[in-house]
Design a protein around this motif. Structure first.
Motif, short mmCIF file in Angstrom:
data_model
loop_
_atom_site.label_atom_id
_atom_site.label_comp_id
_atom_site.label_asym_id
_atom_site.label_seq_id
_atom_site.Cartn_x
_atom_site.Cartn_y
_atom_site.Cartn_z
N MET A 61 -14.31 -6.88 22.64
CA MET A 61 -14.74 -7.08 21.09
C MET A 61 -15.79 -5.91 21.07
N ASN A 62 -16.58 -5.74 22.06
CA ASN A 62 -17.53 -4.64 21.66
C ASN A 62 -17.35 -3.54 20.90
N GLY A 63 -17.82 -3.13 19.66
CA GLY A 63 -17.57 -2.12 19.17
C GLY A 63 -16.31 -2.12 18.32
N SER A 64 -15.75 -3.03 18.27
CA SER A 64 -14.29 -3.12 17.52
C SER A 64 -14.62 -3.39 15.92
N MET A 65 -13.94 -3.17 15.01
CA MET A 65 -14.16 -3.34 13.69
C MET A 65 -13.57 -4.86 13.41
N LEU A 66 -14.51 -5.49 12.49
CA LEU A 66 -14.11 -6.68 12.07
C LEU A 66 -13.67 -6.35 10.50
N CYS A 67 -12.49 -7.35 10.48
CA CYS A 67 -11.82 -7.56 9.02
C CYS A 67 -12.60 -8.28 8.08
N VAL A 68 -13.50 -7.65 7.21
CA VAL A 68 -14.20 -8.57 6.23
C VAL A 68 -13.93 -7.89 4.88
N ASP A 69 -13.25 -8.66 3.93
CA ASP A 69 -13.23 -7.85 2.78
C ASP A 69 -14.66 -7.55 2.05
N PRO A 70 -14.70 -6.35 1.64
CA PRO A 70 -15.85 -6.02 0.80
C PRO A 70 -16.13 -6.85 -0.30
N LEU A 71 -17.43 -7.06 -0.60
CA LEU A 71 -17.79 -7.95 -1.75
C LEU A 71 -17.68 -7.19 -3.01
N PRO A 72 -16.95 -7.49 -4.13
CA PRO A 72 -16.88 -6.90 -5.17
C PRO A 72 -18.22 -6.29 -5.97
N TRP A 73 -19.20 -7.13 -5.77
CA TRP A 73 -20.51 -6.71 -6.39
C TRP A 73 -21.34 -5.70 -5.46
N PHE A 74 -20.80 -5.38 -4.07
CA PHE A 74 -21.59 -4.68 -3.72
C PHE A 74 -21.22 -3.38 -3.67
N ASP A 75 -22.17 -2.29 -4.05
CA ASP A 75 -21.83 -1.02 -4.55
C ASP A 75 -21.33 0.14 -3.42
N CYS A 76 -21.11 -0.30 -2.41
CA CYS A 76 -20.64 0.75 -1.30
C CYS A 76 -19.77 -0.18 -0.33
N ASP A 77 -19.01 0.84 0.55
CA ASP A 77 -18.09 0.46 1.38
C ASP A 77 -18.80 -0.09 2.70
N MET A 78 -18.83 -1.13 3.08
CA MET A 78 -19.51 -1.79 4.14
C MET A 78 -18.42 -1.95 5.38
N ASP A 79 -18.97 -1.52 6.35
CA ASP A 79 -18.17 -1.90 7.85
C ASP A 79 -19.01 -3.11 8.67
N THR A 80 -18.46 -3.94 9.16
CA THR A 80 -19.37 -4.78 10.06
C THR A 80 -18.49 -4.93 11.42
N ARG A 81 -19.34 -4.82 12.57
CA ARG A 81 -18.62 -4.64 13.73
C ARG A 81 -19.65 -4.77 14.83
N ALA A 82 -19.37 -5.36 16.03
CA ALA A 82 -20.03 -5.66 17.15
C ALA A 82 -20.90 -4.35 17.31
N CYS A 83 -22.06 -4.39 17.74
CA CYS A 83 -22.90 -3.20 18.16
C CYS A 83 -22.35 -2.65 19.35
N ASN A 84 -22.40 -1.34 19.45
CA ASN A 84 -21.80 -0.50 20.73
C ASN A 84 -23.04 0.42 20.99
N GLU A 85 -22.85 1.37 22.09
CA GLU A 85 -23.82 2.02 22.72
C GLU A 85 -24.39 3.26 21.59
N HIS A 86 -23.28 3.64 20.86
CA HIS A 86 -23.31 4.68 19.88
C HIS A 86 -24.24 4.22 18.67
N ASP A 87 -23.93 2.87 18.46
CA ASP A 87 -24.56 2.10 17.23
C ASP A 87 -25.99 2.07 17.66
#
Length: 181
Positions: free
Chosen positions: A1-27
């Motif tokens: 799971m470490n660092g992989s992307m999570l499938c969360v639909d972006p919220l319609p009222w949020f004005d940018c694309d958002m990725d949510t993921r478990a933190c990795n070393e680069h993050d």
């Protein structure tokens, strides 16, 4: 799971694309650079993740961290909360950068946490909220978390951006949400 992307639909009222993921070393490097903390909170949360006791979720827009939260896989951290709901996981240290509050980042982080907990077979997810934090309480209630009446008091120290030490005593109420069967 470490660092992989999570499938969360972006919220319609949020004005940018958002990725949510478990933190990795680069993050972790990006977090420390873009959102520094005096006590290296990011490093502490990442260490818990590496030890397998937690997942450190971070919401991103490109390389910019928007907010974060920690899923405690061994249950609530408060003594009373753990006794009352030993089979739940707890989301804590949920925070959104001040300039981005009220734009859906906290909601996306909680939805990602719920999805991860459900994927691991958990039926209950909990959040502790300070009694003097009505904004967070409103968010949690809107997302289906209900008050349990369970209260824990914790004391902690933290350092602000100016290097000033603070001692806090926080009274938290536990809210709980039943995940899909």
């Amino acid at each position: 799971m470490n660092g992989s992307m999570l499938c969360v639909d972006p919220l319609p009222w949020f004005d940018c694309d958002m990725d949510t993921r478990a933190c990795n070393e680069h993050d972790l490097v990006a977090l420390r650079n873009a959102w520094p903390t005096a006590d290296d909170v990011h490093g502490a949360h990442y260490t818990e993740q590496r030890e397998g006791t937690a997942t450190y979720l971070v919401a991103w827009q490109d390389e910019e961290p928007l907010g974060s939260g920690l899923i405690q896989w061994h249950g609530p951290i408060g003594m009373n909360a753990r006794a009352a709901f030993p089979d739940s996981v707890e989301v804590n240290h949920l925070q959104v950068r001040p300039e981005l509050r009220g734009r859906g980042v906290g909601t996306v982080l909680l939805k990602a946490a719920e999805q991860l907990a459900e994927n691991r077979g958990y039926k209950l997810i909990a959040v502790g909220v300070a009694l003097d934090n009505p904004d967070a309480t409103r968010l949690y209630r809107r997302l289906g978390y209900t008050p349990t009446g369970v209260i824990d008091v914790c004391a902690y120290d933290w350092t602000d951006d100016d290097g000033q030490q603070h001692h806090e005593i926080e009274t938290d109420q536990l809210l709980i949400k039943r995940l899909s069967p």
